[in-house]
Design an enzyme around this catalytic site. Structure first.
Site, PDB file in Angstrom:
ATOM      1  N   CYS A  13      22.894  10.446 -51.359  1.00 10.52           N
ATOM      2  CA  CYS A  13      21.669  11.215 -51.571  1.00 10.52           C
ATOM      3  C   CYS A  13      22.022  12.574 -52.174  1.00 10.52           C
ATOM      4  O   CYS A  13      23.012  13.196 -51.813  1.00 10.52           O
ATOM      5  CB  CYS A  13      20.865  11.352 -50.284  1.00 10.52           C
ATOM      6  SG  CYS A  13      21.224  12.819 -49.311  1.00 10.52           S
ATOM      7  N   GLU A  14      21.196  12.989 -53.129  1.00  9.31           N
ATOM      8  CA  GLU A  14      21.503  14.225 -53.841  1.00  9.31           C
ATOM      9  C   GLU A  14      21.143  15.458 -53.029  1.00  9.31           C
ATOM     10  O   GLU A  14      21.500  16.568 -53.412  1.00  9.31           O
ATOM     11  CB  GLU A  14      20.810  14.242 -55.206  1.00  9.31           C
ATOM     12  CG  GLU A  14      19.298  14.357 -55.157  1.00  9.31           C
ATOM     13  CD  GLU A  14      18.700  14.274 -56.548  1.00  9.31           C
ATOM     14  OE1 GLU A  14      19.380  13.815 -57.473  1.00  9.31           O
ATOM     15  OE2 GLU A  14      17.532  14.665 -56.704  1.00  9.31           O
ATOM     16  N   HIS A  15      20.448  15.281 -51.923  1.00  6.44           N
ATOM     17  CA  HIS A  15      20.069  16.453 -51.125  1.00  6.44           C
ATOM     18  C   HIS A  15      21.160  16.862 -50.147  1.00  6.44           C
ATOM     19  O   HIS A  15      21.315  18.035 -49.848  1.00  6.44           O
ATOM     20  CB  HIS A  15      18.764  16.175 -50.374  1.00  6.44           C
ATOM     21  CG  HIS A  15      17.634  15.823 -51.284  1.00  6.44           C
ATOM     22  ND1 HIS A  15      16.818  14.731 -51.093  1.00  6.44           N
ATOM     23  CD2 HIS A  15      17.221  16.407 -52.437  1.00  6.44           C
ATOM     24  CE1 HIS A  15      15.934  14.671 -52.076  1.00  6.44           C
ATOM     25  NE2 HIS A  15      16.160  15.676 -52.900  1.00  6.44           N
ATOM     26  N   HIS A  16      21.870  15.880 -49.591  1.00  7.07           N
ATOM     27  CA  HIS A  16      22.882  16.183 -48.582  1.00  7.07           C
ATOM     28  C   HIS A  16      24.265  15.676 -48.969  1.00  7.07           C
ATOM     29  O   HIS A  16      25.230  15.886 -48.239  1.00  7.07           O
ATOM     30  CB  HIS A  16      22.488  15.559 -47.240  1.00  7.07           C
ATOM     31  CG  HIS A  16      21.114  15.959 -46.780  1.00  7.07           C
ATOM     32  ND1 HIS A  16      19.990  15.211 -47.028  1.00  7.07           N
ATOM     33  CD2 HIS A  16      20.691  17.067 -46.111  1.00  7.07           C
ATOM     34  CE1 HIS A  16      18.923  15.812 -46.526  1.00  7.07           C
ATOM     35  NE2 HIS A  16      19.320  16.944 -45.978  1.00  7.07           N
TER      36      HIS A  16
ATOM     37  N   GLN B  58      16.545   7.413 -53.522  1.00 10.28           N
ATOM     38  CA  GLN B  58      16.294   5.971 -53.589  1.00 10.28           C
ATOM     39  C   GLN B  58      15.133   5.625 -54.534  1.00 10.28           C
ATOM     40  O   GLN B  58      15.160   4.607 -55.223  1.00 10.28           O
ATOM     41  CB  GLN B  58      16.021   5.438 -52.170  1.00 10.28           C
ATOM     42  CG  GLN B  58      15.937   3.920 -52.115  1.00 10.28           C
ATOM     43  CD  GLN B  58      15.725   3.416 -50.697  1.00 10.28           C
ATOM     44  OE1 GLN B  58      16.227   4.013 -49.747  1.00 10.28           O
ATOM     45  NE2 GLN B  58      14.991   2.329 -50.544  1.00 10.28           N
TER      46      GLN B  58
ATOM     47  N   HIS C  29      19.765   5.683 -44.585  1.00 13.82           N
ATOM     48  CA  HIS C  29      20.257   6.962 -45.109  1.00 13.82           C
ATOM     49  C   HIS C  29      21.011   7.691 -44.007  1.00 13.82           C
ATOM     50  O   HIS C  29      20.423   8.013 -42.967  1.00 13.82           O
ATOM     51  CB  HIS C  29      19.080   7.816 -45.590  1.00 13.82           C
ATOM     52  CG  HIS C  29      18.411   7.257 -46.818  1.00 13.82           C
ATOM     53  ND1 HIS C  29      18.448   7.902 -48.027  1.00 13.82           N
ATOM     54  CD2 HIS C  29      17.733   6.106 -47.013  1.00 13.82           C
ATOM     55  CE1 HIS C  29      17.795   7.177 -48.929  1.00 13.82           C
ATOM     56  NE2 HIS C  29      17.349   6.081 -48.335  1.00 13.82           N
TER      57      HIS C  29
ATOM     58  N   CYS D  10      21.882  10.665 -43.982  1.00 14.86           N
ATOM     59  CA  CYS D  10      21.324  12.005 -43.752  1.00 14.86           C
ATOM     60  C   CYS D  10      20.191  11.949 -42.743  1.00 14.86           C
ATOM     61  O   CYS D  10      19.880  12.945 -42.096  1.00 14.86           O
ATOM     62  CB  CYS D  10      20.894  12.673 -45.053  1.00 14.86           C
ATOM     63  SG  CYS D  10      19.562  11.865 -45.925  1.00 14.86           S
TER      64      CYS D  10
END
Ligand SMILES: [Zn+2]
Length: 209
Positions: free
Chosen positions: A98-101, A139, A167, A169
Site C-alpha cells: 500500500c502506498e500509504h504505509h 487496491q 491489508h 496496514c
C-alpha cells in the site's frame, strides 16, 4: 524470487528487470542504516549489519513492476482466435504494497475476458497482475489498471476483474481488524450486463476442483 534473478535478460520479446541497481541499493541502504539508528537500534550489531542492504534489495524486488510494461507482456502472446466464450483465470496470487504505509497487501485476483477476435496466452494474465501489483499501490487503482490494460490491449468484448486482499496496514496497526478482506471489482463491455456479470461471479465462487 528465484525466477526473477535467473531469467532477467530478454524473455519472449519484452525486457525484464535488470539486475539489482548497485548504486541505488547502496543509497537506499544508507538511509535504512539511519532509520535503524533513529529507531534506537544499533546498526552495527551483528544481526543488523547487512539488514539495510537486504531491505534495499527486498524493496527493489517488491517494486520491480515499475520496470515492466504490462501492455507489452500481453502483446507478446496475442493470437487470432474465433473463441468467443468467457475466459476466466481465477485465484491469481497478488502481492502488493500500500502506498500509504508501505506495508503489504495480498490476496487473490480473478480475471475474465470475452474474446473479440484475439485471445492471449493464459500465463500472461498473472504476469500483468504482477506488473501492476509490484509497485506502491492502492487496491482500487490496481483493479482498474489491470482492467484497462486488458481492455485497451486485447480489445475484448468485456473484461472483469475482482480482487480480494488483506491489508497489513489494517491488520497490524490502527484498527487491527485482523481478518477483514477488502474486495474491489471493475468491469467493461459485456460484463456491464447483469446476466454476464452474474455468470462470472458464479464461476469464480464455484468450487470446481
Ligand atoms: Zn495502508
Amino acid at each position: 524470487m528465484s525466477n526473477y534473478k535467473d531469467d532477467h535478460d530478454f524473455v519472449e520479446g519484452y525486457q525484464k528487470i535488470d539486475r539489482y541497481n548497485d548504486s541505488k541499493i547502496s543509497s537506499i541502504a544508507a538511509h535504512y542504516t539511519e532509520v535503524l539508528s533513529q529507531m534506537g537500534e544499533d546498526p552495527n550489531r551483528e544481526g543488523l549489519l547487512k539488514t539495510p542492504e537486504r531491505v534495499a534489495k527486498a524493496l527493489q524486488y517488491l517494486t520491480h513492476g515499475y520496470d515492466l510494461d504490462a501492455a507489452e507482456i500481453l502483446k507478446s502472446a496475442m493470437f487470432k482466435e474465433d473463441y468467443s466464450q468467457m475466459v476466466i483465470v481465477k485465484d491469481i496470487e497478488v502481492y502488493s504494497m500500500c502506498e500509504h504505509h508501505m506495508l503489504p497487501f495480498f490476496g487473490k485476483a480473478h480475471i475474465a475476458y470475452i474474446p473479440n477476435g484475439h485471445i492471449v496466452g493464459l500465463s500472461k494474465i498473472p504476469r500483468i497482475v504482477d506488473a501492476f501489483a509490484r509497485r506502491l499501490q492502492v487496491q482500487e487503482r490496481l483493479t482498474n489498471e489491470i482492467r484497462d490494460c486488458i481492455q485497451d490491449t486485447l480489445m475484448p468484448a468485456g473484461v472483469a476483474v475482482v480482487i480480494e486482499c488483506k491489508h497489513l496496514c489494517m491488520a497490524m496497526r490502527g484498527i487491527q481488524k485482523q481478518n477483514s478482506v477488502t474486495t474491489t471489482s471493475a468491469f467493461t463491455g459485456e460484463f456491464a450486463k447483469d446476466k454476464t456479470r452474474a455468470e462470472f461471479l458464479r464461476l469464480i465462487t464455484a468450487n470446481l476442483h
